[in-house]
Write a protein that holds these residues in place. Structure first.
Motif, PDB file in Angstrom:
ATOM      1  N   TYR A  31       0.767  -1.387  -0.190  1.00 23.64           N
ATOM      2  CA  TYR A  31      -0.065   0.018  -0.098  1.00 23.64           C
ATOM      3  C   TYR A  31       0.823   1.336  -0.050  1.00 23.64           C
ATOM      4  O   TYR A  31       0.510   2.115  -0.550  1.00 23.64           O
ATOM      5  CB  TYR A  31      -0.848  -0.181   1.135  1.00 23.64           C
ATOM      6  N   GLN A  34       7.395   3.324   3.807  1.00 26.64           N
ATOM      7  CA  GLN A  34       7.675   4.494   4.555  1.00 26.64           C
ATOM      8  C   GLN A  34       9.300   4.281   4.828  1.00 26.64           C
ATOM      9  O   GLN A  34       9.894   3.365   5.066  1.00 26.64           O
ATOM     10  CB  GLN A  34       7.075   4.610   6.043  1.00 26.64           C
ATOM     11  N   LEU A  49       6.851   9.216   3.028  1.00 27.78           N
ATOM     12  CA  LEU A  49       6.022   8.001   2.805  1.00 27.78           C
ATOM     13  C   LEU A  49       5.605   8.132   1.255  1.00 27.78           C
ATOM     14  O   LEU A  49       5.361   9.298   1.015  1.00 27.78           O
ATOM     15  CB  LEU A  49       4.596   8.264   3.648  1.00 27.78           C
TER      16      LEU A  49
ATOM     17  N   TYR B  33      -0.745   1.160  16.820  1.00 29.34           N
ATOM     18  CA  TYR B  33      -0.094  -0.066  16.475  1.00 29.34           C
ATOM     19  C   TYR B  33       1.105  -0.177  17.879  1.00 29.34           C
ATOM     20  O   TYR B  33       1.672   0.758  18.252  1.00 29.34           O
ATOM     21  CB  TYR B  33       0.696   0.181  15.185  1.00 29.34           C
ATOM     22  N   PHE B  45       5.905  -6.253  14.173  1.00 25.84           N
ATOM     23  CA  PHE B  45       4.333  -5.992  14.658  1.00 25.84           C
ATOM     24  C   PHE B  45       3.815  -6.920  15.553  1.00 25.84           C
ATOM     25  O   PHE B  45       3.813  -7.923  15.566  1.00 25.84           O
ATOM     26  CB  PHE B  45       3.599  -5.925  13.185  1.00 25.84           C
ATOM     27  N   TYR B  48      -2.716  -4.157  16.307  1.00 22.76           N
ATOM     28  CA  TYR B  48      -3.536  -3.046  15.627  1.00 22.76           C
ATOM     29  C   TYR B  48      -4.780  -2.673  16.106  1.00 22.76           C
ATOM     30  O   TYR B  48      -5.669  -3.779  16.436  1.00 22.76           O
ATOM     31  CB  TYR B  48      -3.450  -3.219  14.111  1.00 22.76           C
ATOM     32  N   PRO B  55      -8.660  -5.401  15.189  1.00 20.78           N
ATOM     33  CA  PRO B  55      -9.002  -6.413  14.227  1.00 20.78           C
ATOM     34  C   PRO B  55      -7.556  -7.213  13.915  1.00 20.78           C
ATOM     35  O   PRO B  55      -7.896  -8.005  13.144  1.00 20.78           O
ATOM     36  CB  PRO B  55      -9.208  -5.456  12.969  1.00 20.78           C
ATOM     37  N   ASP B  56      -6.377  -6.918  14.216  1.00 20.33           N
ATOM     38  CA  ASP B  56      -5.492  -7.585  13.981  1.00 20.33           C
ATOM     39  C   ASP B  56      -4.535  -7.701  15.081  1.00 20.33           C
ATOM     40  O   ASP B  56      -3.895  -6.790  15.574  1.00 20.33           O
ATOM     41  CB  ASP B  56      -4.780  -7.098  12.696  1.00 20.33           C
ATOM     42  N   ALA B 100      -5.726   3.607   3.153  1.00 16.49           N
ATOM     43  CA  ALA B 100      -4.639   2.727   3.192  1.00 16.49           C
ATOM     44  C   ALA B 100      -3.188   3.234   2.702  1.00 16.49           C
ATOM     45  O   ALA B 100      -2.367   2.785   3.424  1.00 16.49           O
ATOM     46  CB  ALA B 100      -5.153   1.518   2.602  1.00 16.49           C
ATOM     47  N   SER B 101      -3.137   3.795   1.350  1.00 16.41           N
ATOM     48  CA  SER B 101      -2.112   4.295   0.878  1.00 16.41           C
ATOM     49  C   SER B 101      -1.370   5.373   1.733  1.00 16.41           C
ATOM     50  O   SER B 101      -0.181   5.595   1.505  1.00 16.41           O
ATOM     51  CB  SER B 101      -1.992   4.455  -0.548  1.00 16.41           C
ATOM     52  N   ALA B 102      -2.151   6.116   2.093  1.00 17.19           N
ATOM     53  CA  ALA B 102      -1.639   7.436   2.981  1.00 17.19           C
ATOM     54  C   ALA B 102      -1.479   7.535   4.304  1.00 17.19           C
ATOM     55  O   ALA B 102      -1.623   8.301   4.845  1.00 17.19           O
ATOM     56  CB  ALA B 102      -2.582   8.573   2.460  1.00 17.19           C
ATOM     57  N   ASN B 103      -1.443   5.920   4.930  1.00 15.94           N
ATOM     58  CA  ASN B 103      -1.302   5.672   6.428  1.00 15.94           C
ATOM     59  C   ASN B 103      -0.045   6.126   6.778  1.00 15.94           C
ATOM     60  O   ASN B 103       0.588   4.929   6.704  1.00 15.94           O
ATOM     61  CB  ASN B 103      -2.134   4.610   6.432  1.00 15.94           C
ATOM     62  N   GLU B 104       0.088   7.120   7.258  1.00 16.00           N
ATOM     63  CA  GLU B 104       1.504   7.267   7.573  1.00 16.00           C
ATOM     64  C   GLU B 104       1.569   7.156   9.136  1.00 16.00           C
ATOM     65  O   GLU B 104       0.700   8.150   9.879  1.00 16.00           O
ATOM     66  CB  GLU B 104       1.985   9.077   7.329  1.00 16.00           C
ATOM     67  N   GLN B 105       2.357   6.564   9.931  1.00 16.97           N
ATOM     68  CA  GLN B 105       2.637   6.317  11.237  1.00 16.97           C
ATOM     69  C   GLN B 105       3.774   6.925  11.722  1.00 16.97           C
ATOM     70  O   GLN B 105       4.796   7.171  11.437  1.00 16.97           O
ATOM     71  CB  GLN B 105       2.747   4.780  11.410  1.00 16.97           C
ATOM     72  N   PHE B 106       3.342   7.367  13.174  1.00 18.77           N
ATOM     73  CA  PHE B 106       4.116   8.180  13.864  1.00 18.77           C
ATOM     74  C   PHE B 106       4.325   7.442  15.166  1.00 18.77           C
ATOM     75  O   PHE B 106       3.545   7.152  15.884  1.00 18.77           O
ATOM     76  CB  PHE B 106       3.709   9.520  14.193  1.00 18.77           C
ATOM     77  N   PHE B 107       5.851   7.558  15.517  1.00 20.11           N
ATOM     78  CA  PHE B 107       6.003   6.535  16.555  1.00 20.11           C
ATOM     79  C   PHE B 107       6.345   7.338  17.798  1.00 20.11           C
ATOM     80  O   PHE B 107       7.017   8.521  17.865  1.00 20.11           O
ATOM     81  CB  PHE B 107       7.441   5.748  16.138  1.00 20.11           C
TER      82      PHE B 107
END
Lengths: 112, 116
Positions: A31, A34, A49, B33, B45, B48, B55-56, B100-107
């Motif tokens: 998808y 990153q 990203l 996450y 991982f 989530y 769900p996961d 889903a494609s623009a899902n940027e995760q910040f840690f």
């Protein structure tokens, strides 16, 4: 199962040189991809990203490309500085929930 | 604005004890996450959350691991009867899932867990 590989594991360059970091993935059905930076003892900082429909993204001195057909992404850092010393990780988003599969990282040292 | 925060930053415990790790996501982020970073396994991982549901859970390594999220915000990862192989850095991330494609995760900064 998606596998993400980063080569080399470590890299040392003199200040001012351009950095090229490689990331490869086995399943092209991603998808997004990153790129993160991790300093010792710290969490991850998101750098760029690239969405699955995009070919590249740019932010300042950083440019990342994505070639899904060949399973590769490359992070370019122009005119490296000692402050760029860190571990760089790439991660592929493998499902619609956003689960990330990480590479092992490339440890970069930029010498003054 | 405030980023993802985690507490404690360091936790040392004895084998067999239970531990709770806390994550405060960025305000308004619906997805959360948990990942684990260990020397031998790299970054993997764990679980989530979307809102309060998970769900996961496919990455949880054993039934000693559980997590919950309340009010669509704070999450707690609980490890029961800790073992030495649980020693790792536990990282939390959050995202505002636009697509889903623009899902940027910040840690967050992580919690370093050491089991003696």
């Amino acid at each position: 199962k998606q596998e993400v590989t980063q080569i080399p594991a470590a890299l040392s360059v003199p200040e001012g040189e351009n950095l090229v970091l490689n990331c490869s993935f086995t399943d092209s059905a991603i998808y997004n991809l990153q790129w993160f930076r991790q300093d010792p003892g710290k969490g991850l900082t998101s750098l760029l990203l690239i969405q699955s429909s995009q070919r590249e993204q740019t932010s300042g001195r950083l440019n990342a490309s994505l070639d899904k057909s060949s399973g590769r992404s490359t992070l370019y850092i122009a005119a490296s500085q000692p402050g760029d010393s860190a571990t760089y990780l790439c991660a592929a988003s493998t499902d619609s929930w956003g689960k990330l599969q990480f590479g092992a990282g490339t440890q970069v040292v930029v010498t003054p | 604005g405030a980023g993802v925060s985690q507490s404690p930053s360091n936790k040392v415990t004895e084998k067999g004890k239970d531990v709770e790790l806390r994550c405060d996501p960025i305000s308004g982020h619906t997805a959360l996450y948990w990942y684990r970073q260990s020397l031998g396994q790299g970054l993997e991982f764990l679980i989530y959350f979307q809102g309060n549901s998970a769900p996961d859970k496919s990455g949880l390594p054993s039934d000693r691991f559980s997590a919950e999220r309340t009010g669509g915000s704070v999450s707690t990862l609980t490890i029961q009867r800790t073992q030495q192989e649980d020693s790792a850095v536990y990282l939390c991330a959050s995202s505002l899932v636009v697509s889903a494609s623009a899902n940027e995760q910040f840690f967050g900064p992580g919690t370093r867990l050491t089991v003696l």
